[in-house]
Design a protein around this motif. Structure first.
Motif, mmCIF file in Angstrom:
data_model
loop_
_atom_site.group_PDB
_atom_site.id
_atom_site.type_symbol
_atom_site.label_atom_id
_atom_site.label_comp_id
_atom_site.label_asym_id
_atom_site.label_seq_id
_atom_site.Cartn_x
_atom_site.Cartn_y
_atom_site.Cartn_z
ATOM 1 N N SER A 257 0.854 -1.178 0.000
ATOM 2 C CA SER A 257 0.000 0.000 0.000
ATOM 3 C C SER A 257 0.895 1.235 0.000
ATOM 4 C CB SER A 257 -0.916 -0.017 1.227
ATOM 5 O OG SER A 257 -1.806 1.077 1.207
ATOM 6 N N SER A 314 -10.992 10.974 -5.502
ATOM 7 C CA SER A 314 -11.424 9.843 -4.670
ATOM 8 C C SER A 314 -10.291 8.853 -4.423
ATOM 9 C CB SER A 314 -12.595 9.122 -5.352
ATOM 10 O OG SER A 314 -12.212 8.614 -6.619
ATOM 11 N N GLU A 315 -9.048 9.267 -4.640
ATOM 12 C CA GLU A 315 -7.907 8.354 -4.532
ATOM 13 C C GLU A 315 -7.603 7.930 -3.099
ATOM 14 O OE1 GLU A 315 -7.826 9.887 -8.480
ATOM 15 O OE2 GLU A 315 -8.074 10.885 -6.553
ATOM 16 N N GLY A 316 -7.976 8.729 -2.120
ATOM 17 C CA GLY A 316 -7.667 8.380 -0.735
ATOM 18 C C GLY A 316 -6.221 8.661 -0.404
ATOM 19 N N ASP A 317 -5.724 7.989 0.634
ATOM 20 C CA ASP A 317 -4.378 8.281 1.112
ATOM 21 C C ASP A 317 -3.358 7.211 0.749
ATOM 22 O OD1 ASP A 317 -5.215 6.239 2.743
ATOM 23 O OD2 ASP A 317 -5.039 7.357 4.612
ATOM 24 N N SER A 318 -3.729 6.235 -0.095
ATOM 25 C CA SER A 318 -2.780 5.196 -0.490
ATOM 26 C C SER A 318 -3.200 4.571 -1.809
ATOM 27 C CB SER A 318 -2.666 4.111 0.589
ATOM 28 O OG SER A 318 -3.899 3.445 0.759
ATOM 29 N N SER A 320 -3.026 0.821 -3.760
ATOM 30 C CA SER A 320 -2.774 -0.613 -3.623
ATOM 31 C C SER A 320 -2.019 -1.120 -4.845
ATOM 32 C CB SER A 320 -4.092 -1.376 -3.453
ATOM 33 O OG SER A 320 -4.726 -1.007 -2.255
#
Length: 446
Positions: A257, A314-318, A320
């Motif tokens: 991640s 909408s990518e967020g903080d990590s 995968s």
């Protein structure tokens, strides 16, 4: 322990169309005792409140220490961005290690500042110079430079942004008293028989090569550094955030991640540089919505690639990531705003102690670009633990990660940036611990 010396220079600006970066030197604080784990300065003046203000801190040591000694600087409990050292050698010593830190700080006229030095066994005194900067594109500098030596003068060169601000800190040491009084903090170009000085000036011409010099009456150990900031409307991409990630020692998962920069906005370009080490060939799967810019391998660097996308918000903080087998992972992620959506890149391989990022000529021709250079290698630094690394001269915001295996392999990865308007850029080389197989890359973003 605060000893505040107010600034002696008024706020200044230059004429010209568009926004102008306004830099005001506020003053300096100094420590009053050696050998402290943290340096705490409370209620430090940081200038008038402004919605577009960033604060710049030049931190200079009075005494010996290594280049990694500046662990962090926090402002009211929030980590600031570290700009320098631009040339960072792991396991090396300078009599005056110094660094610049920046942070967006639109509220409050004073702040509590904490500087941490966990690497020092015997801590020196320090001086923290403070500026308030307005109309800059953000807390990430446009260019930076640093040098150190022993002689009667020092020079540092910067690329001057159009309508931007250039800030300098530096000086020399004739003696080494335990405590520096306010009389020994000098806001002047005349530093004969003095200790340190600071100055500011503003530039009108983009991509001007600017050299600032400090001289004194006799040879002395010394350090000198500068940073430049660009206005919001010069047409360059803006580095809006960065994040560093990697697996722990001897942890070799097939997925990872990767941390992403905070506050990603729709329309930002996100670039993630990924390096893998493994016992056999590996390939990183391209996540949905992302594009792989390049992929290369050499020696035990089984893949070195770059992934990018235009953000939806909408990518967020990590992110995968997965590979076709167990690997050590290293990632450098960048968030770029105010771009034109164009990216180009190339890789190079070799076996030496000087990983050399390749020359790149973007297909769009001359443009105002953010350039990212990287290198990855698996050279075992042995009992030195961290080995050593020099970033390419003129590149800054260097970041470094490694996972050491004291058998025969280790994964080390480094990245740094610069801004420049040009049709072709041929970066200088990195310098690493010893000769071995490496992969290097150059990325251009307009």
């Amino acid at each position: 322990m605060t000893n505040f010396l107010p600034g002696m220079f008024p706020a200044a600006a230059v004429s010209g169309g568009g926004k102008i970066v306004k830099a005001e030197y506020i003053g300096a604080v100094s420590s009053t005792a050696n050998r402290e784990d943290n340096y705490v300065f409370n209620d430090v003046p940081i200038g008038a409140i402004s919605p577009d203000r960033i604060c710049v801190f030049g931190v200079l040591c009075v005494g010996s220490g290594d280049d990694l000694s500046f662990s962090s600087l926090t402002v009211d409990g929030v980590d600031a961005e570290r700009v320098l050292p631009n040339r960072s050698r792991i396991v090396d010593y300078s009599n005056h290690p110094l660094s610049f830190f920046t942070i967006a700080k639109p509220t409050g006229t004073t702040a509590n500042i904490v500087v941490s030095f966990p690497a020092f066994e015997v801590l020196p005194n320090i001086i923290v110079f403070v500026w308030a900067v307005r109309n800059a594109s953000g807390p990430f500098a446009f260019s930076a430079g640093a040098t150190e030596g022993n002689g009667t003068s020092l020079q540092v060169g910067l690329t001057a942004p159009e309508r931007g601000a250039l800030l300098f800190v530096g000086g020399h040491q004739n003696t080494n008293p335990a405590t520096y009084s306010s009389a020994e903090l000098v806001d002047s170009h005349n530093v004969e028989n003095r200790i340190y000085d600071c100055a500011q000036l503003l530039s009108k011409k983009e991509n001007t090569s600017f050299t600032e010099t400090r001289s004194w009456s006799g040879a002395a150990n010394s350090a000198f550094a500068g940073v430049a900031f660009q206005p919001v409307d010069t047409g360059y991409p803006t580095l809006a955030g960065r994040a560093l990630g990697g697996t722990a020692l001897d942890n070799t998962p097939s997925s990872f991640s990767a941390p992403l920069p905070p506050n990603i906005q729709a329309g930002d370009m996100i670039v993630v540089v990924v390096s893998l080490q493994a016992g056999a060939a590996r390939a990183v799967s391209t996540p949905s919505g992302w594009t792989k810019l390049f992929s290369e391998a050499n020696g035990n660097v089984r893949e070195h690639c770059a992934l990018y996308r235009i953000a939806t918000g909408s990518e967020g903080d990590s992110l995968s990531l997965s590979a076709n087998g167990s690997s050590r992972w290293s990632t450098h992620a960048y968030r770029i705003s105010k771009h034109k959506g164009r990216i180009a890149g190339a890789t190079a391989t070799g076996s030496s102690a000087q990983p050399n990022p390749p020359s790149v000529s973007p297909p769009w021709g001359t443009g105002r670009c953010l350039w990212i250079v990287t290198e990855a290698d698996t050279i075992n630094p042995g009992n030195t633990g961290r080995g050593q690394l020099l970033y390419p001269s003129g590149y800054f915001y260097g970041s470094y990660t490694e996972q050491i295996y004291l058998g025969n392999i280790s994964l080390k990865s480094a990245a740094a940036i610069r801004f420049e308007r040009t049709a072709t850029l041929d970066p200088p080389n990195f310098t690493i611990f010893s000769s071995g197989a490496w992969v290097a890359s150059t990325i251009a973003i307009e």
